[in-house]
Scaffold this active site. Structure first.
Site, mmCIF file in Angstrom:
data_model
loop_
_atom_site.group_PDB
_atom_site.id
_atom_site.type_symbol
_atom_site.label_atom_id
_atom_site.label_comp_id
_atom_site.label_asym_id
_atom_site.label_seq_id
_atom_site.Cartn_x
_atom_site.Cartn_y
_atom_site.Cartn_z
ATOM 1 C CB CYS A 79 49.064 50.566 51.936
ATOM 2 S SG CYS A 79 48.851 50.889 50.200
ATOM 3 C CG HIS A 167 45.985 46.533 51.851
ATOM 4 N ND1 HIS A 167 45.588 47.560 52.674
ATOM 5 C CD2 HIS A 167 46.325 47.111 50.671
ATOM 6 C CE1 HIS A 167 45.667 48.706 52.035
ATOM 7 N NE2 HIS A 167 46.114 48.462 50.811
ATOM 8 C CD GLU A 169 44.431 45.814 55.593
ATOM 9 O OE1 GLU A 169 45.565 45.361 55.866
ATOM 10 O OE2 GLU A 169 44.261 46.847 54.924
#
Ligand code: XMP
EC number: 6.3.5.2
Length: 509
Positions: A79, A167, A169
């Site tokens: 990002c 993202h 994660e």
């Protein structure tokens, strides 16, 4: 120390999650603020640049010397990290026309690239950015896109530098773990050999080297962190560790005896100090929650100092500090200026002048539990709900008396035992009972009663920062209410707390 991934933090709320995901792949990693880059040793196999609440276009936006890192070891910008790479080398980053937030799907993936190996067409990803990369610099190539974001992922030609605007994660990115595995294993070449056993062996060796034949004192709470930390120190230095477990009169029913017993079985050299009355005396007449907390903290320090003085030549203070306590203070402006009180030595109790040893300060809570299990610490300690330091004092609203503590201990015991007996204990993150400072009218037999009210609280949570009340079965709640009112003298009404955090908190005080 084993090979590791370095995560440079630009302040995103998800940075800790990146670290957890990398560690789930059995690869050790550390988070450091972007403006405090540690020395790049040969153990560092790759770098992840985190997201950020800032825009790369803001004046004074977080920045770092990318030239000193690029090409030397693999880099993955996530990002903000990817936008920084694009902007710094001549690309164009503009505000998104529509804020790109939420679920999207990868409509084009170039699986020739290591980062994209085994990613499937249409794979869901989670976007959360107000800016978007409109143009890539020369030498950067697009390796994945969604229908609205052309540059969802890129690679710099001739080097292992990658950027992704989504993202990996968060769990909403369905193949995020695969992508992170591609980065840390395929690209960085990490061996995925960081396990609890490796951690335990390395930590014990470190502790031996650090502490040698010195003596260590440590306060135990009955909770997971201090128990695991003490066990590791004990494995390293044996009898030179003295543990202190204080009965402040605010623990759960039978907790002092039971936990002390477990510690002794585990071979820990532990001194149990029964100082209930000193705590009750200090709390007498106090009704305000923060005054109660302060009084309890003060007495605890006095007692602990007294005990530490009984150990001749003690040099170290063991603590169960875990990683989130250490990195919570990392802000995008660097670590906060507030110095921890134990670094400020003037006028503090003697034990605070000891050197601090914190064997768990690189682990997350679930990792501490895993290490605890590998150390064969009893499940009664490992799986235990969190319990606040000031104990029942903040669950007895208003002033504290020994009698009120006894009443609440009985109620709490019925509730917690009930949760265990009905297989609900592990479904709940934290549970307890609260003694309210009011009386209510009831009827028992032919008699009118005017007695105490208790509230039951059971919440689900990940880290205590937010929490939801648990929908315990009505039958179970009914049973608990009957048992409590029948068995605990002085209580004639039970209520169940159905508030979430926020806006409520888990504790009532
Ligand atoms: P709250 O009530 O803030 O609680 O939602 C979040 C978590 O923190 C615990 N807690 C404390 N723990 N000392 C502690 O050691 C305290 O003064 C304290 N106050 C709250 C609470 O039990 C929950 O796990």
């Amino acid at each position: 120390m084993a090979e590791q991934i370095l995560i440079l933090d630009f302040g995103s709320q998800y940075t800790q999650l990146i670290a957890r995901r990398v560690r789930e792949l059995n690869v050790y990693c550390e988070i450091h603020p972007f403006n405090k880059i540690p020395e790049i040793t040969s153990e560092i196999k790759g770098i992840i640049l985190s997201g950020s609440p800032c825009s790369v276009r803001d004046e004074g936006a977080p920045d770092l010397d990318l030239d000193s890192l690029r090409g030397k070891l693999p880099i993955l910008g996530v990002c903000y990290g990817s936008q920084l790479l694009a902007l710094k080398y001549g690309g164009e980053v503009l505000p998104s026309e529509i804020r790109e937030y939420g679920r999207a799907n990868l409509s084009h993936i170039d699986t020739h690239y290591d980062l994209m190996k085994e990613m499937t067409h249409g794979s869901q990803v989670w976007m959360s950015h107000g800016d978007t990369i409109k143009e890539l610099p020369k030498g950067f190539e697009v390796i994945a896109s969604t229908s609205s974001v052309r540059v969802a992922a890129f690679k710099i030609e001739g080097e292992d530098t990658y950027g992704i605007q989504f993202h990996p994660e968060v769990t909403h990115t369905s193949e995020g773990k695969n992508l992170l595995r591609n980065f840390v294993v395929q690209i960085c070449g990490c061996a995925q050999d960081w396990t609890s056993d490796v951690f335990i062996d390395a930590t014990i060796a470190d502790l031996k080297a650090k502490i040698g034949t010195d003596k260590v004192v440590m306060g135990l709470s009955g909770g997971v962190d201090s128990s695991v930390a003490a066990t590791l120190i004990h494995r390293a230095i044996g009898e030179n560790l003295t543990c202190v477990f204080v009965d402040n009169g605010l623990l759960r029913k039978n907790e002092f005896e039971e936990v002390l017993d477990s510690y002794k079985h585990m071979g820990l050299n532990v001194i149990g100090v029964d100082v209930k009355q000193q705590f009750y005396d200090a709390l007498e007449g106090l009704t305000e929650p923060e005054s109660k907390r302060k009084a309890i903290g003060r007495v605890f320090i006095e007692i602990f100092d007294e005990e530490a003085h009984k150990i001749p030549g003690v040099k170290w203070l063991g603590q169960g500090t875990i990683y989130p306590d250490v990195i919570e203070s990392v802000s995008i402006n660097g670590p906060s200026a507030t110095i921890k009180s134990h670094h400020n030595v003037g006028g503090l109790p003697d034990f605070m002048k000891l050197s601090v040893v914190e064997p768990l300060n690189t682990l997350f809570k679930d990792e501490v539990r895993e290490v605890g299990r590998a150390l064969e610490i009893p499940e009664t300690i490992i799986g235990r709900h969190p319990f606040p330091g000031p104990g029942l004092a903040i669950r007895i609203l208003g002033d504290i008396t020994a009698e009120k503590v006894k009443t609440l201990q009985e109620v709490d015991h019925i509730f917690i035992q009930g949760l265990k007996d009905h297989g609900l204990y592990d479904e709940v993150w934290q549970a307890g009972a609260i003694l309210l400072p009011i009386h209510s009218v009831g009827v028992m037999g032919d008699e009118r009663t005017y007695e105490k009210v208790v509230a039951l609280r059971a919440v689900g949570s990940v880290d205590g920062m937010t929490a939801d009340w648990i929908h315990l079965p009505y039958e179970f709640l009914g049973k608990m209410s009957n048992e409590i009112i029948n068995r605990v003298k002085g209580v004639n009404r039970v209520v169940y707390d159905i508030s979430s955090k926020p806006p409520a908190t888990i504790e009532w005080e």
